[in-house]
Design a protein around this motif. Structure first.
Motif, PDB file in Angstrom:
ATOM      1  N   TYR A  31       0.981  -1.185   0.068  1.00  0.00           N
ATOM      2  CA  TYR A  31      -0.003  -0.064  -0.027  1.00  0.00           C
ATOM      3  C   TYR A  31       1.039   1.223   0.019  1.00  0.00           C
ATOM      4  CZ  TYR A  31      -4.020  -2.883   1.424  1.00  0.00           C
ATOM      5  OH  TYR A  31      -5.150  -3.801   1.085  1.00  0.00           O
ATOM      6  N   ASP A  61       2.382   1.806  -3.323  1.00  0.00           N
ATOM      7  CA  ASP A  61       1.114   2.361  -4.303  1.00  0.00           C
ATOM      8  C   ASP A  61       1.287   3.947  -4.394  1.00  0.00           C
ATOM      9  OD1 ASP A  61      -0.910   2.749  -5.977  1.00  0.00           O
ATOM     10  OD2 ASP A  61      -2.176   1.719  -4.726  1.00  0.00           O
ATOM     11  N   SER A 109      -4.850   1.121  -4.970  1.00  0.00           N
ATOM     12  CA  SER A 109      -5.094  -0.222  -4.362  1.00  0.00           C
ATOM     13  C   SER A 109      -5.809   0.071  -3.062  1.00  0.00           C
ATOM     14  CB  SER A 109      -3.858  -0.972  -4.182  1.00  0.00           C
ATOM     15  OG  SER A 109      -3.191  -0.415  -3.419  1.00  0.00           O
ATOM     16  N   TYR A 110      -6.069   1.412  -2.581  1.00  0.00           N
ATOM     17  CA  TYR A 110      -6.749   1.412  -1.672  1.00  0.00           C
ATOM     18  C   TYR A 110      -7.711   2.675  -1.601  1.00  0.00           C
ATOM     19  CZ  TYR A 110      -2.851   4.619  -0.140  1.00  0.00           C
ATOM     20  OH  TYR A 110      -1.852   5.586  -0.374  1.00  0.00           O
ATOM     21  N   CYS A 138      -8.711  -2.752   1.545  1.00  0.00           N
ATOM     22  CA  CYS A 138      -7.766  -2.481   2.541  1.00  0.00           C
ATOM     23  C   CYS A 138      -8.241  -2.659   3.953  1.00  0.00           C
ATOM     24  CB  CYS A 138      -7.008  -1.223   2.209  1.00  0.00           C
ATOM     25  SG  CYS A 138      -7.473   0.428   2.959  1.00  0.00           S
TER      26      CYS A 138
END
Ligand SMILES: Nc1ncnc2c1ncn2[C@@H]1O[C@H](COP(=O)(O)OP(=O)(O)OP(=O)(O)O)[C@@H](O)[C@H]1O
Ligand SMILES: [Mg+2]
Length: 702
Positions: free
Chosen positions: A314, A317, A322-323, A332
């Motif tokens: 995370y 990124d 991704s979150y 997440c």
């Protein structure tokens, strides 16, 4: 001897009356042959549907096939010169035919020998014009049209029934390189064609090598669900390996440790929630040779490392994709809520006096607090949404992970073993291992019950008396021996054909067995190219009989579990799409093309079409071919056994083939049931239902 011009004029059968791109109408001369033409050098049946004619033009000659013929009454005969008014004209039958142009034949004179060579090219360079003459092709021309003399066409699949039995040859690189589909109704001769094709290929390669001490380096793998092929190659010992469940010399085994996690999940119908993660963990552990019950701290460290690597991902990124977006947010927050659960579970098993207890509690609390901070009631008030965290929040977890890991005894970094790697393990331990993992990871009785249904399925599969010798054999082959058996070894000294007789494999699992075999064949070919062949492929042909049952057209059904038949279709779709790059050619044989996966069918570049009567199937096939040959396919319902239409990549123009005749003892076994002989006691059949019932019920070992 006739001069070329005289000879040519004797071959004229008519003239063009009308021209449209797909159809040319021809008026036949009064003296054109009626049923057999002798002027081509050999007797030719003329005129006949699907026979060839030539229409010469400046570029050579347009090749066309006869798609229709008939008789029209004309008030007076066709004749040249003035009308003789002294005669009464009677209605006169005129013979007409429609022909469809399909290619162009050009001739080239060899400078040295003076011989004339004909060459066919696809496509029509110049359309004929009204009044052009229409000729019968000579034997040499027909041979050029069907490609009998091409240097790289090395395998004879049959002869042309249309044209003086010219041999029909195919180029194996083209035929097998881009997938072949053999389609036709039951009893139309597909299996015989497949067997004949393999036999001819071996024969042709033998002749080309022409050295009895060497055998061709060729590889055919035949997946044979009906067990019919073994007999077709009985006269070729040393060339063929037949694998059969329970066979003494070559037992067919497919140890379950070769299955990847997808396949395991499909067979055991593991549900995505709790069952699948546990199953994967168990597979990873067993493949890594990890002990069933490890000390607690190893489990904790493994989880800490897992969550740390997620957190690091995370942080790395940059976009937050991704979150930050909706699904990512959910994921997440889910990850941290899982962390909370996992730590809570471990805390119950770590002594409170242990200094690590406080550190773990700190980590757990942070995770719980993280989720709580981002959880908001949704607009309707009936559930929760999550709002976006920022990167700094993830950073606060790193020191917490480190402190827990440092407070525990050191654990060497574990090499991550993939749950998919074909590493042998004792399959019979799997269910126990899943049970143990579930007991370790949760004390919730509902979860334990849920897991029990999974392990029950795994246990009962292994207890099946007919299945267990295949998937958990007493004598385990090594993976390399198993591959050498299936593919053949270097230079295939152990034979060119591997037949996998699946008729004795319980029908509930044939799909998964074929799916695993297909995947392993594909992956092995892929690995060969990428790692060992320096980019060169190991040409292999994978033959699948009854393809419609195994490579089904997908119906979009929503389901949590992956079904075995879905896996099977996926494996073949992948081969169809990518196999060519890795030297893997597919030969599919099927009775129901309309039930076949469209992806697979679309990737087949050559078709051998036997008799097809069914409407839906004919329609489907008509879509696979260009319009101007659709007429040819109208003959499909009336094709006799052994005759087929070859079309696609391996042939310039579609041709009708009379497939090589196979001797009775070389045909795949597919005898029709003999009702009458049994009815009339001509043949003896006794039944022992008792034995059948016992065996049936006894499939599962006590
Ligand atoms: N090339 C051939 N040489 C000799 N006999 C043939 C040939 N092709 C077909 N036959 C005859 O037709 C019969 C049926 O052929 P085959 O078993 O190949 O059909 P099939 O299309 O595979 O049928 P199914 O779909 O039911 O498997 C054979 O038993 C044989 O008698
Ligand atoms: Mg068959």
């Amino acid at each position: 001897m006739a001069t070329p011009i005289e000879r040519l004029s004797s071959l004229v059968v008519g003239s063009v009356e009308s021209v449209a791109p797909g159809k040319v109408e021809v008026l036949l001369d009064l003296d054109a042959p009626q049923s057999t033409a002798f002027n081509t050098g050999t007797p030719v049946a003329f005129p006949r549907i699907n026979g060839y004619v030539l229409i010469p033009n400046e570029a050579g000659a347009t090749v066309a096939y006869i798609s229709w013929m008939g008789i029209e009454r004309s008030p007076y005969p066709k004749r040249s010169g003035l009308k003789d008014f002294g005669l009464i004209d009677l209605p006169f039958p005129l013979r007409k035919m429609s022909v469809s142009p399909i290619g162009t034949l050009t001739s080239r004179q060899d400078r040295v020998s003076g011989e004339i060579r004909y060459e066919l090219s696809r496509g029509v360079v110049a359309f004929p014009s009204v009044g052009d003459q229409v000729l019968l092709p000579t034997r040499e021309q027909v041979e050029a049209i069907v490609g009998a003399k091409d240097a790289n066409k090395r395998i004879r699949i049959g002869s042309s029934p249309m044209s003086s039995s010219a041999a029909i040859m195919v180029d194996p690189d083209k035929l097998f390189g881009r997938h072949l589909a053999i389609l036709g109704n039951t009893g139309s001769g597909k299996s015989c064609t497949v067997a004949g094709l393999i036999r001819e290929s071996i024969k042709a390669a033998d002749n080309a090598i022409n050295d009895a001490t060497k055998s061709p380096n060729m590889r055919f793998i035949v997946l044979d669900p009906n067990g019919e092929y073994a007999r077709a190659f009985r006269d070729m010992p040393g060339r063929v390996r037949v694998f059969k469940p329970g066979d003494e010399k070559n037992p067919f085994v497919l140890p379950a440790w070769m299955w990847n996690s997808h396949e395991w999940a499909a067979v055991s119908q593991a549900q995505p929630g709790a069952q699948r993660p546990l199953l994967l963990q168990a597979l990873r552990n067993l493949r890594a040779g990890r002990a069933l019950r490890e000390p607690l701290h190893i489990g904790i460290v493994r989880q800490i490392r897992l969550y740390r690597s997620r957190t690091l991902a995370y942080i790395a990124d940059g976009t937050g994709a991704s979150y930050i977006d909706f699904v990512g947010l959910l994921n997440c927050c889910q990850v941290f809520s899982n962390l909370n659960e996992v730590m809570r579970d471990f805390l119950g098993r770590v002594s409170e006096n242990d200094p690590v207890h406080a550190l773990m509690e700190l980590l757990r609390g942070a995770a719980e607090e993280f989720v709580g901070r981002h959880k908001v009631l949704n607009a309707r008030g009936n559930g929760f949404n999550y709002n976006a965290p920022n990167v700094a929040e993830f950073n606060t977890f790193l020191p917490l992970f480190d402190s827990v890991e440092q407070a525990l005894p050191a654990v060497a970094p574990e090499e991550e073993i993939s749950e998919d790697a074909p590493i042998p393990f004792d399959v019979r331990q799997l269910a126990d291992h899943v049970d143990a993992l579930s007991a370790d990871s949760s004390s919730n009785p509902n979860v334990a019950n849920f897991i029990a249904t999974l392990t029950l399925r795994i246990r009962s599969m292994l207890a099946n008396r007919r299945l267990s010798p295949v998937i958990a054999p007493a004598v385990q082959p090594s993976f390399e021996d198993w591959l050498a058996g299936l593919f053949g070894d270097t230079r295939s000294t152990n034979g060119q054909v591997a037949i996998v007789d699946l008729s004795l494999v319980p029908s509930e699992v044939t799909h998964i067995v074929i799916a695993v075999l297909a995947r392993l064949v594909f992956e092995a070919s892929q690995r060969y190219v990428n790692h060992h062949g320096q980019g060169k492929a190991l040409p292999t042909v994978l033959v699948l009989e009854e393809a419609h049952t195994f490579v089904r057209r997908r119906r979009d059904e929503e389901s949590n579990t992956i079904s075995a038949s879905q896996l099977c279709s996926e494996a073949f779709e992948r081969i169809a799409r990518e196999g060519r790059k890795f030297g893997l050619g597919l030969v599919l044989s099927s009775q129901r093309p309309s039930e076949l996966s469209t992806t697979v069918l679309a990737q087949c570049n050559t078709f051998l079409l036997h008799r097809i009567v069914n409407d839906a199937d004919q329609e489907l096939i008509a879509h696979l071919v260009p319009d101007n040959v659709a007429g040819l396919l109208r003959e499909l319902p009336s094709l006799p056994s052994r005759e087929a239409i070859l079309l696609g990549w391996a042939t310039l123009i579609p041709v009708l083939v009379e497939v090589n005749e196979l001797a009775e003892e070389h045909r795949p076994r597919s005898a029709d049931p003999d009702f009458w002989d049994v009815w009339t006691l001509e043949k003896e059949r006794s039944v022992d239902w008792d034995a059948i019932a016992k065996e049936w019920a006894g499939d599962v070992q006590p």
